[in-house]
Design a protein around this motif. Structure first.
Motif, PDB file in Angstrom:
ATOM      1  N   PRO A  35     -67.862 -11.332  50.395  1.00 35.92           N
ATOM      2  CA  PRO A  35     -68.005 -11.360  48.937  1.00 35.92           C
ATOM      3  C   PRO A  35     -68.304  -9.970  48.374  1.00 35.92           C
ATOM      4  N   SER A  36     -67.785  -9.684  47.228  1.00 33.08           N
ATOM      5  CA  SER A  36     -67.956  -8.356  46.636  1.00 33.08           C
ATOM      6  C   SER A  36     -69.422  -8.001  46.428  1.00 33.08           C
ATOM      7  N   GLU A  37     -70.264  -9.017  46.115  1.00 36.06           N
ATOM      8  CA  GLU A  37     -71.682  -8.732  45.871  1.00 36.06           C
ATOM      9  C   GLU A  37     -72.439  -8.379  47.144  1.00 36.06           C
ATOM     10  N   TRP A  38     -71.822  -8.584  48.301  1.00 38.89           N
ATOM     11  CA  TRP A  38     -72.472  -8.244  49.568  1.00 38.89           C
ATOM     12  C   TRP A  38     -72.406  -6.750  49.885  1.00 38.89           C
ATOM     13  N   HIS A  39     -71.661  -5.983  49.131  1.00 43.86           N
ATOM     14  CA  HIS A  39     -71.524  -4.553  49.398  1.00 43.86           C
ATOM     15  C   HIS A  39     -72.745  -3.770  48.925  1.00 43.86           C
ATOM     16  N   ALA A  40     -73.567  -4.365  48.093  1.00 43.79           N
ATOM     17  CA  ALA A  40     -74.791  -3.721  47.603  1.00 43.79           C
ATOM     18  C   ALA A  40     -75.804  -4.805  47.266  1.00 43.79           C
ATOM     19  N   TYR A  41     -77.067  -4.416  47.295  1.00 41.09           N
ATOM     20  CA  TYR A  41     -78.129  -5.388  47.002  1.00 41.09           C
ATOM     21  C   TYR A  41     -78.175  -5.671  45.513  1.00 41.09           C
ATOM     22  N   ASP A  42     -78.273  -6.981  45.154  1.00 42.81           N
ATOM     23  CA  ASP A  42     -78.213  -7.321  43.734  1.00 42.81           C
ATOM     24  C   ASP A  42     -79.410  -8.128  43.246  1.00 42.81           C
ATOM     25  N   GLY A  43     -80.468  -8.242  44.055  1.00 44.39           N
ATOM     26  CA  GLY A  43     -81.669  -8.930  43.577  1.00 44.39           C
ATOM     27  C   GLY A  43     -82.217  -9.915  44.586  1.00 44.39           C
ATOM     28  N   ARG A  44     -83.483 -10.254  44.413  1.00 44.09           N
ATOM     29  CA  ARG A  44     -84.178 -11.099  45.380  1.00 44.09           C
ATOM     30  C   ARG A  44     -83.842 -12.576  45.224  1.00 44.09           C
ATOM     31  N   SER A  45     -83.502 -13.027  44.025  1.00 42.17           N
ATOM     32  CA  SER A  45     -83.219 -14.445  43.809  1.00 42.17           C
ATOM     33  C   SER A  45     -81.865 -14.812  44.408  1.00 42.17           C
ATOM     34  N   SER A  46     -81.750 -16.089  44.792  1.00 38.37           N
ATOM     35  CA  SER A  46     -80.529 -16.571  45.415  1.00 38.37           C
ATOM     36  C   SER A  46     -79.633 -17.284  44.406  1.00 38.37           C
ATOM     37  N   ARG A  47     -78.338 -16.987  44.443  1.00 36.28           N
ATOM     38  CA  ARG A  47     -77.392 -17.674  43.580  1.00 36.28           C
ATOM     39  C   ARG A  47     -77.159 -19.111  44.040  1.00 36.28           C
ATOM     40  N   ALA A  48     -77.517 -19.398  45.285  1.00 41.20           N
ATOM     41  CA  ALA A  48     -77.311 -20.751  45.805  1.00 41.20           C
ATOM     42  C   ALA A  48     -78.247 -21.762  45.155  1.00 41.20           C
TER      43      ALA A  48
END
Length: 356
Positions: A235-248
């Motif tokens: 996934p594109s968001e896995w290339h950099a850290y985007d926050g502690r909360s989970s989208r799941a």
């Protein structure tokens, strides 16, 4: 990426290569031993087909399988064997053990902990049994019951937690405006706790929350290196850290059920540390369920949840350094059908080895 049980021949090959790599990485992290010193390294078991049994007075262990080809590791420990670890950690997987094994482990002072693939503790059995220290438990009860003492304990705990976050920010987070803000928030929080009397727990949590939010905000954009993604993208968001909360978790801002690899590693590392500290708390005579700041819920280790707050920044530092040094592949992680990111079994072993 890998969906549950959905493997193609190519992904089987990737899985085997990456599993073998992380297995070697974990083995290389074992600590050295002094002459006649009992083995200080925990024995980490994972995969399918783990077996523990007592045979002619000795503990016989077979590690599980995580990939093919893989030679099954086997161990035989005799009573008072110097090679016998003080802790055995079961990382998810499947297998069997008997009541005789539990008795044998208790007699030899070996603790047993199992951690689920989601990064939650399933069970902890202390090798020493639970022999509470009356004075320590009475202190826990008295501090919990006295609101003034409880507030003083909580304020000191949160102050020390914020202080411990500063070296992690300074060493492991690159220079940025967000890092400067996080350091400013941390120093302001420490100063406020030093000079003000905080009269209630929610206000203390608010100070902690402000510092924690700025702390993790400074991580935003930290790069994660990948290889082989032309053939097997992530996934594109896995290339950099985007926050502690989970989208799941949908709209709920929760850290459980990680959807990002760094958060999945953090959750797993926290669980491993929590299991280790729970074993130590029981051995030291504390009641692990009797927290001062945290409330016990269905037998949760509230006291250990209090104490781990002082260790989180050190765990964060270990994971941040690990991420900076490694190049990952899609086969290192599993995405479940509800969007949760989990570690491959051998990567989980490597992460556990960092913390233990």
């Amino acid at each position: 990426m890998l969906l549950e049980t959905d493997f193609t021949p190519d992904s089987d090959d990737d899985w085997a290569v990456r599993s073998a790599f992380w297995q070697r990485t974990a083995d290389a992290q074992k600590p050295s031993r002094k002459l006649r010193q009992r083995n200080p390294a925990p024995l980490i078991l994972n995969g399918h087909g783990v077996s523990l049994r007592v045979e002619n007075g000795a503990l016989v262990i077979r590690d599980g399988f995580t990939h093919y080809p893989q030679q099954q590791a086997r161990y035989r420990f005799f009573p008072r064997d110097l090679d016998l670890p003080t802790r055995i950690l079961l990382l998810d997987g499947s297998g069997t053990l008997s009541f005789d094994v539990l008795s044998w482990l208790a007699e030899q002072g070996v603790a047993l902990a199992r951690i689920r693939g989601s990064g939650e503790i399933a069970t902890v059995a202390s090798g020493t049994g639970y022999a509470a220290d009356r004075e320590k438990v009475e202190w826990q009860q008295a501090t919990r019951a006295d609101e003034t003492k409880r507030l003083a304990f909580a304020a000191d705990l949160i102050r020390r937690k914020i202080i411990s976050s500063i070296p992690t920010l300074e060493v492991h987070i690159p220079l940025s405006k967000a890092r400067d803000t996080a350091l400013e928030k941390a120093n302001a929080g420490i100063e406020r706790l030093d000079r003000e009397y905080i009269g209630d727990i929610p206000t203390l949590f608010a100070i902690e929350g402000e510092c924690a939010a700025a702390y993790f905000r400074s991580w935003h954009g930290l790069p994660v290196r990948w290889k082989g993604i032309e053939r097997r993208p992530v996934p594109s968001e896995w290339h950099a850290y985007d926050g502690r909360s989970s989208r799941a978790n949908g709209l709920k801002s929760k850290n459980r059920n990680a959807s990002h690899p760094i958060n999945a590693m953090l959750n797993y590392a926290y669980a491993v540390k929590l299991a280790k500290m729970q074993i130590e708390a029981i051995a030291d005579g504390f009641d692990p369920t009797l927290g001062i700041v945290h409330n016990s819920q269905r037998g949760s280790p509230a006291w250990v949840l209090d104490m781990i707050e002082l260790e989180r920044a050190a765990v964060d530092a270990a994971i941040l350094q690990f991420v900076r040094e490694q190049t990952f592949a899609a086969a290192d992680f599993i995405i479940t059908r509800d969007g949760v990111c989990r570690l491959s079994p051998q990567l989980a072993r490597a992460v556990a080895s960092l913390i233990l």
